[in-house]
Motif scaffolding. Structure first.
Motif, PDB file in Angstrom:
ATOM      1  N   MET A 282      22.734  20.297  35.244  1.00 40.08           N
ATOM      2  CA  MET A 282      23.130  18.997  34.275  1.00 40.08           C
ATOM      3  C   MET A 282      24.638  18.944  34.325  1.00 40.08           C
ATOM      4  N   ARG A 283      25.074  20.038  33.588  1.00 40.43           N
ATOM      5  CA  ARG A 283      26.575  19.633  33.125  1.00 40.43           C
ATOM      6  C   ARG A 283      27.365  19.591  34.634  1.00 40.43           C
ATOM      7  N   GLU A 284      27.123  20.226  35.656  1.00 42.29           N
ATOM      8  CA  GLU A 284      27.801  19.956  36.896  1.00 42.29           C
ATOM      9  C   GLU A 284      27.635  18.604  37.476  1.00 42.29           C
ATOM     10  N   GLU A 285      26.448  18.061  37.374  1.00 42.35           N
ATOM     11  CA  GLU A 285      25.965  16.806  37.837  1.00 42.35           C
ATOM     12  C   GLU A 285      26.817  15.748  37.140  1.00 42.35           C
ATOM     13  N   ASN A 286      26.912  16.045  35.687  1.00 41.32           N
ATOM     14  CA  ASN A 286      27.325  15.043  34.695  1.00 41.32           C
ATOM     15  C   ASN A 286      29.074  15.217  35.028  1.00 41.32           C
ATOM     16  N   ASP A 287      29.410  16.147  35.413  1.00 34.83           N
ATOM     17  CA  ASP A 287      31.010  16.230  35.628  1.00 34.83           C
ATOM     18  C   ASP A 287      31.303  15.394  37.048  1.00 34.83           C
ATOM     19  N   LYS A 288      30.495  15.341  37.821  1.00 38.29           N
ATOM     20  CA  LYS A 288      30.376  14.382  39.119  1.00 38.29           C
ATOM     21  C   LYS A 288      30.263  12.964  38.607  1.00 38.29           C
ATOM     22  N   ARG A 289      29.369  12.775  37.998  1.00 36.49           N
ATOM     23  CA  ARG A 289      28.966  11.440  37.826  1.00 36.49           C
ATOM     24  C   ARG A 289      29.092  10.575  36.391  1.00 36.49           C
ATOM     25  N   LYS A 290      29.407  11.293  35.430  1.00 36.38           N
ATOM     26  CA  LYS A 290      29.785  11.004  33.937  1.00 36.38           C
ATOM     27  C   LYS A 290      28.443  10.222  33.569  1.00 36.38           C
ATOM     28  N   LEU A 291      27.265  10.640  33.646  1.00 39.24           N
ATOM     29  CA  LEU A 291      26.158   9.798  33.135  1.00 39.24           C
ATOM     30  C   LEU A 291      25.956   9.668  31.595  1.00 39.24           C
ATOM     31  N   VAL A 292      26.260  10.778  31.123  1.00 36.39           N
ATOM     32  CA  VAL A 292      26.258  11.082  29.596  1.00 36.39           C
ATOM     33  C   VAL A 292      27.406  11.491  29.012  1.00 36.39           C
ATOM     34  N   ARG A 293      27.800  11.204  27.885  1.00 37.40           N
ATOM     35  CA  ARG A 293      28.822  11.419  27.219  1.00 37.40           C
ATOM     36  C   ARG A 293      28.872  13.039  26.730  1.00 37.40           C
ATOM     37  N   LEU A 294      27.698  13.256  26.277  1.00 38.62           N
ATOM     38  CA  LEU A 294      27.523  14.837  25.746  1.00 38.62           C
ATOM     39  C   LEU A 294      26.274  15.482  26.426  1.00 38.62           C
ATOM     40  N   VAL A 295      26.979  16.534  27.174  1.00 37.05           N
ATOM     41  CA  VAL A 295      25.883  17.276  28.072  1.00 37.05           C
ATOM     42  C   VAL A 295      25.013  18.138  26.997  1.00 37.05           C
ATOM     43  N   PRO A 296      23.725  18.121  27.306  1.00 38.95           N
ATOM     44  CA  PRO A 296      22.892  19.143  26.548  1.00 38.95           C
ATOM     45  C   PRO A 296      23.137  20.266  26.491  1.00 38.95           C
ATOM     46  N   THR A 297      23.103  21.151  25.641  1.00 38.61           N
ATOM     47  CA  THR A 297      23.172  22.474  25.614  1.00 38.61           C
ATOM     48  C   THR A 297      22.002  23.289  26.164  1.00 38.61           C
ATOM     49  N   GLU A 298      21.971  24.515  26.404  1.00 40.33           N
ATOM     50  CA  GLU A 298      21.000  25.376  26.972  1.00 40.33           C
ATOM     51  C   GLU A 298      19.738  25.306  25.972  1.00 40.33           C
ATOM     52  N   LYS A 299      20.209  25.366  24.680  1.00 38.42           N
ATOM     53  CA  LYS A 299      19.297  25.511  23.521  1.00 38.42           C
ATOM     54  C   LYS A 299      18.480  23.991  23.423  1.00 38.42           C
ATOM     55  N   ALA A 300      19.245  23.153  23.814  1.00 39.27           N
ATOM     56  CA  ALA A 300      18.490  21.710  23.778  1.00 39.27           C
ATOM     57  C   ALA A 300      17.705  21.779  24.990  1.00 39.27           C
ATOM     58  N   VAL A 301      18.013  21.922  25.973  1.00 39.71           N
ATOM     59  CA  VAL A 301      17.097  22.002  27.301  1.00 39.71           C
ATOM     60  C   VAL A 301      16.051  22.814  27.130  1.00 39.71           C
ATOM     61  N   GLY A 302      16.265  24.087  26.293  1.00 41.10           N
ATOM     62  CA  GLY A 302      15.063  24.932  26.215  1.00 41.10           C
ATOM     63  C   GLY A 302      14.208  24.183  25.190  1.00 41.10           C
ATOM     64  N   ARG A 303      14.338  23.504  24.353  1.00 41.57           N
ATOM     65  CA  ARG A 303      13.694  22.685  23.402  1.00 41.57           C
ATOM     66  C   ARG A 303      12.633  21.563  24.066  1.00 41.57           C
ATOM     67  N   TRP A 304      13.376  21.142  25.141  1.00 37.65           N
ATOM     68  CA  TRP A 304      12.874  20.089  25.961  1.00 37.65           C
ATOM     69  C   TRP A 304      11.645  20.812  26.899  1.00 37.65           C
ATOM     70  N   VAL A 305      11.936  21.889  27.435  1.00 40.33           N
ATOM     71  CA  VAL A 305      11.023  22.630  28.321  1.00 40.33           C
ATOM     72  C   VAL A 305       9.807  23.045  27.542  1.00 40.33           C
ATOM     73  N   GLU A 306      10.373  23.457  26.241  1.00 38.74           N
ATOM     74  CA  GLU A 306       8.865  23.744  25.452  1.00 38.74           C
ATOM     75  C   GLU A 306       8.062  22.524  25.134  1.00 38.74           C
ATOM     76  N   ALA A 307       8.915  21.416  24.708  1.00 36.59           N
ATOM     77  CA  ALA A 307       8.132  20.296  24.134  1.00 36.59           C
ATOM     78  C   ALA A 307       7.317  19.736  25.514  1.00 36.59           C
ATOM     79  N   ALA A 308       7.833  19.633  26.780  1.00 34.70           N
ATOM     80  CA  ALA A 308       7.006  19.358  27.972  1.00 34.70           C
ATOM     81  C   ALA A 308       5.850  19.709  28.046  1.00 34.70           C
TER      82      ALA A 308
END
Length: 136
Positions: A100-126
């Protein structure tokens, strides 16, 4: 949490108008109206939007059910190959955050890239969410 259709990345104004004319104004309502192939076919006849596009929009709306995952992140996840909540359940948070960080560096889709911890919470929530969309 239901969001206005305007908050879903990837929906242009014409699509939003078509959906609104069919009585769909929120992400929750969109998800409900597109949860099965039969539902998507029926909505396609009403709106002129292809069922395949409706499925893409349904998957974006479905990701908004994941706690902490906003519309910009839902689109960014699509860009790195995570199209569905079901796919998100099986992802490695470290690898996904890096992609996500790499893709956002190319496309600038979001201002703040999520941390690994945040992504981990999403995975658990999913993992805890019941499926809403059927694909056949």
């Amino acid at each position: 949490m239901s969001k206005s259709l305007k908050n879903l990345d990837g929906l242009d104004p014409e699509v939003i108008d078509s959906l609104r004319s069919a009585g769909i104004r929120t992400s929750d309502r969109l998800l409900e109206a597109t949860k099965s192939a039969k539902d998507r076919e029926a909505l396609s006849r009403k709106t002129g939007i292809e069922p395949r596009e409706l499925l893409r929009f349904a998957n974006l709306a479905d990701k908004l059910r994941v706690k902490g995952l906003g519309a910009g992140y839902a689109e960014l996840l699509c860009r790195v190959g995570v199209d569905t909540v079901r796919e998100l359940k099986y992802r490695n948070p470290a690898k996904l955050a890096a992609a996500m960080r790499e893709e956002n560096d190319k496309r600038k889709l979001v201002r703040l890239v999520p941390t690994e911890k945040a992504v981990g919470r999403w995975v658990e929530a999913a993992k805890k969410l019941p499926p809403k969309i059927t694909y056949r």
